[in-house]
Scaffold this motif. Structure first.
Motif, PDB file in Angstrom:
ATOM      1  N   LEU A   1       0.823  -1.215   0.000  1.00 54.36           N
ATOM      2  CA  LEU A   1       0.000   0.000   0.000  1.00 54.36           C
ATOM      3  C   LEU A   1       0.857   1.264   0.000  1.00 54.36           C
ATOM      4  N   SER A   2       1.890   1.312   0.815  1.00 58.30           N
ATOM      5  CA  SER A   2       2.696   2.534   0.890  1.00 58.30           C
ATOM      6  C   SER A   2       3.402   2.822  -0.426  1.00 58.30           C
ATOM      7  N   GLU A   3       3.808   1.808  -1.164  1.00 59.77           N
ATOM      8  CA  GLU A   3       4.439   2.027  -2.468  1.00 59.77           C
ATOM      9  C   GLU A   3       3.449   2.650  -3.452  1.00 59.77           C
ATOM     10  N   VAL A   4       2.219   2.179  -3.442  1.00 57.84           N
ATOM     11  CA  VAL A   4       1.191   2.735  -4.329  1.00 57.84           C
ATOM     12  C   VAL A   4       0.877   4.170  -3.934  1.00 57.84           C
ATOM     13  N   VAL A   5       0.713   4.422  -2.651  1.00 58.98           N
ATOM     14  CA  VAL A   5       0.407   5.778  -2.171  1.00 58.98           C
ATOM     15  C   VAL A   5       1.559   6.724  -2.499  1.00 58.98           C
ATOM     16  N   ASN A   6       2.791   6.307  -2.280  1.00 61.62           N
ATOM     17  CA  ASN A   6       3.946   7.155  -2.591  1.00 61.62           C
ATOM     18  C   ASN A   6       4.020   7.480  -4.076  1.00 61.62           C
ATOM     19  N   TYR A   7       3.678   6.512  -4.923  1.00 60.71           N
ATOM     20  CA  TYR A   7       3.646   6.743  -6.370  1.00 60.71           C
ATOM     21  C   TYR A   7       2.585   7.789  -6.727  1.00 60.71           C
ATOM     22  N   ILE A   8       1.403   7.673  -6.137  1.00 57.15           N
ATOM     23  CA  ILE A   8       0.327   8.627  -6.417  1.00 57.15           C
ATOM     24  C   ILE A   8       0.731  10.030  -5.959  1.00 57.15           C
ATOM     25  N   ILE A   9       1.342  10.134  -4.791  1.00 55.41           N
ATOM     26  CA  ILE A   9       1.783  11.432  -4.278  1.00 55.41           C
ATOM     27  C   ILE A   9       2.848  12.038  -5.193  1.00 55.41           C
ATOM     28  N   ALA A  10       3.795  11.225  -5.646  1.00 54.42           N
ATOM     29  CA  ALA A  10       4.841  11.725  -6.553  1.00 54.42           C
ATOM     30  C   ALA A  10       4.224  12.212  -7.860  1.00 54.42           C
ATOM     31  N   THR A  11       3.229  11.501  -8.360  1.00 56.90           N
ATOM     32  CA  THR A  11       2.540  11.914  -9.587  1.00 56.90           C
ATOM     33  C   THR A  11       1.790  13.220  -9.354  1.00 56.90           C
ATOM     34  N   LYS A  12       1.118  13.307  -8.216  1.00 58.64           N
ATOM     35  CA  LYS A  12       0.366  14.522  -7.876  1.00 58.64           C
ATOM     36  C   LYS A  12       1.281  15.739  -7.854  1.00 58.64           C
ATOM     37  N   ASN A  13       2.476  15.580  -7.322  1.00 56.43           N
ATOM     38  CA  ASN A  13       3.390  16.703  -7.136  1.00 56.43           C
ATOM     39  C   ASN A  13       4.236  17.026  -8.362  1.00 56.43           C
ATOM     40  N   ASN A  14       4.134  16.227  -9.412  1.00 54.92           N
ATOM     41  CA  ASN A  14       4.949  16.455 -10.604  1.00 54.92           C
ATOM     42  C   ASN A  14       4.288  17.511 -11.490  1.00 54.92           C
TER      43      ASN A  14
ATOM     44  N   GLU B   1       2.486  -8.603  -7.645  1.00 56.18           N
ATOM     45  CA  GLU B   1       1.428  -9.145  -6.799  1.00 56.18           C
ATOM     46  C   GLU B   1       1.062  -8.021  -5.837  1.00 56.18           C
ATOM     47  N   PHE B   2      -0.193  -7.548  -5.901  1.00 57.32           N
ATOM     48  CA  PHE B   2      -0.619  -6.503  -4.977  1.00 57.32           C
ATOM     49  C   PHE B   2      -0.705  -7.096  -3.581  1.00 57.32           C
ATOM     50  N   ASN B   3      -0.002  -6.483  -2.647  1.00 57.27           N
ATOM     51  CA  ASN B   3       0.060  -6.982  -1.280  1.00 57.27           C
ATOM     52  C   ASN B   3      -0.662  -6.008  -0.347  1.00 57.27           C
ATOM     53  N   PHE B   4      -1.942  -5.782  -0.658  1.00 58.02           N
ATOM     54  CA  PHE B   4      -2.787  -4.967   0.197  1.00 58.02           C
ATOM     55  C   PHE B   4      -4.202  -5.520   0.116  1.00 58.02           C
ATOM     56  N   SER B   5      -5.050  -5.056   1.011  1.00 57.69           N
ATOM     57  CA  SER B   5      -6.391  -5.629   1.148  1.00 57.69           C
ATOM     58  C   SER B   5      -7.452  -4.804   0.427  1.00 57.69           C
ATOM     59  N   ILE B   6      -8.621  -5.364   0.353  1.00 61.09           N
ATOM     60  CA  ILE B   6      -9.766  -4.655  -0.216  1.00 61.09           C
ATOM     61  C   ILE B   6     -10.041  -3.386   0.596  1.00 61.09           C
ATOM     62  N   GLU B   7      -9.881  -3.474   1.911  1.00 63.43           N
ATOM     63  CA  GLU B   7     -10.097  -2.318   2.777  1.00 63.43           C
ATOM     64  C   GLU B   7      -9.115  -1.189   2.464  1.00 63.43           C
ATOM     65  N   ASP B   8      -7.908  -1.526   2.014  1.00 64.16           N
ATOM     66  CA  ASP B   8      -6.886  -0.531   1.690  1.00 64.16           C
ATOM     67  C   ASP B   8      -7.235   0.284   0.437  1.00 64.16           C
ATOM     68  N   LEU B   9      -8.160  -0.214  -0.366  1.00 61.47           N
ATOM     69  CA  LEU B   9      -8.509   0.502  -1.601  1.00 61.47           C
ATOM     70  C   LEU B   9      -9.030   1.913  -1.324  1.00 61.47           C
ATOM     71  N   SER B  10      -9.706   2.095  -0.193  1.00 57.19           N
ATOM     72  CA  SER B  10     -10.229   3.430   0.122  1.00 57.19           C
ATOM     73  C   SER B  10      -9.092   4.432   0.322  1.00 57.19           C
ATOM     74  N   VAL B  11      -7.957   3.990   0.849  1.00 56.24           N
ATOM     75  CA  VAL B  11      -6.792   4.867   1.014  1.00 56.24           C
ATOM     76  C   VAL B  11      -6.258   5.268  -0.353  1.00 56.24           C
ATOM     77  N   ILE B  12      -6.191   4.319  -1.268  1.00 56.66           N
ATOM     78  CA  ILE B  12      -5.704   4.581  -2.624  1.00 56.66           C
ATOM     79  C   ILE B  12      -6.646   5.547  -3.341  1.00 56.66           C
ATOM     80  N   VAL B  13      -7.936   5.315  -3.216  1.00 53.23           N
ATOM     81  CA  VAL B  13      -8.925   6.201  -3.847  1.00 53.23           C
ATOM     82  C   VAL B  13      -8.802   7.622  -3.289  1.00 53.23           C
ATOM     83  N   GLU B  14      -8.658   7.742  -1.974  1.00 53.21           N
ATOM     84  CA  GLU B  14      -8.529   9.061  -1.356  1.00 53.21           C
ATOM     85  C   GLU B  14      -7.292   9.802  -1.880  1.00 53.21           C
ATOM     86  N   GLU B  15      -6.168   9.108  -1.990  1.00 50.59           N
ATOM     87  CA  GLU B  15      -4.948   9.737  -2.521  1.00 50.59           C
ATOM     88  C   GLU B  15      -5.127  10.101  -3.992  1.00 50.59           C
ATOM     89  N   ASN B  16      -5.827   9.252  -4.719  1.00 51.36           N
ATOM     90  CA  ASN B  16      -6.076   9.537  -6.128  1.00 51.36           C
ATOM     91  C   ASN B  16      -6.927  10.792  -6.286  1.00 51.36           C
TER      92      ASN B  16
END
Length: 125
Positions: free
Chosen positions: A23-36, A53-68
């Motif tokens: 999850l943190s790798e995906v979030v960090n990627y989204i943040i880097a994209t946001k700031n570019n 292999e995605f190593n995060f849960s269905i519950e973690d998707l809300s964090v990804i959506v929020e960062e997106n």
């Protein structure tokens, strides 16, 4: 691991997800994209997860959506074509697609890079 490279010829951000991606790798990627500030304000992305292999849960998707959503504040639109070849990544991506709906974001799932690029090149926001 998430590696990205902006292809200036195609004007597409090429992102490769490799190995166990958490999850943190995906979030960090989204943040880097946001700031570019160099990327086009309508950003096209091809996301290749065939070696991941995605190593995060269905519950973690809300964090990804929020960062997106935060990232979308800096863009006029983002269009993302994701290439998937395993069931777990497919399930997570289908669920993500359902909860990440907004007019400024298009997200579609593909089995091949050719199909993903064909779709991506036809999209407009």
């Amino acid at each position: 691991m998430v590696k990205e490279k902006f292809n200036k010829t195609t004007n597409i951000l090429e992102t490769a997800y490799i190995g166990n991606v958490n999850l943190s790798e995906v979030v960090n990627y989204i943040i880097a994209t946001k700031n570019n500030k160099q990327y086009p304000r309508i950003l096209k992305i091809i996301s290749d997860t065939r070696d991941a292999e995605f190593n995060f849960s269905i519950e973690d998707l809300s964090v990804i959506v929020e960062e997106n959503y935060k990232s979308l504040e800096n863009y006029n639109g983002i269009i993302d074509a994701i290439i998937i070849n395993n069931p777990k990544n497919t399930v997570l991506s289908v669920l993500y697609k359902e909860i990440a709906k907004t007019k400024k974001y298009k997200f579609e799932i593909f089995a091949s890079k050719n199909a993903a690029l064909t779709w991506l090149n036809k999209q407009k926001i």
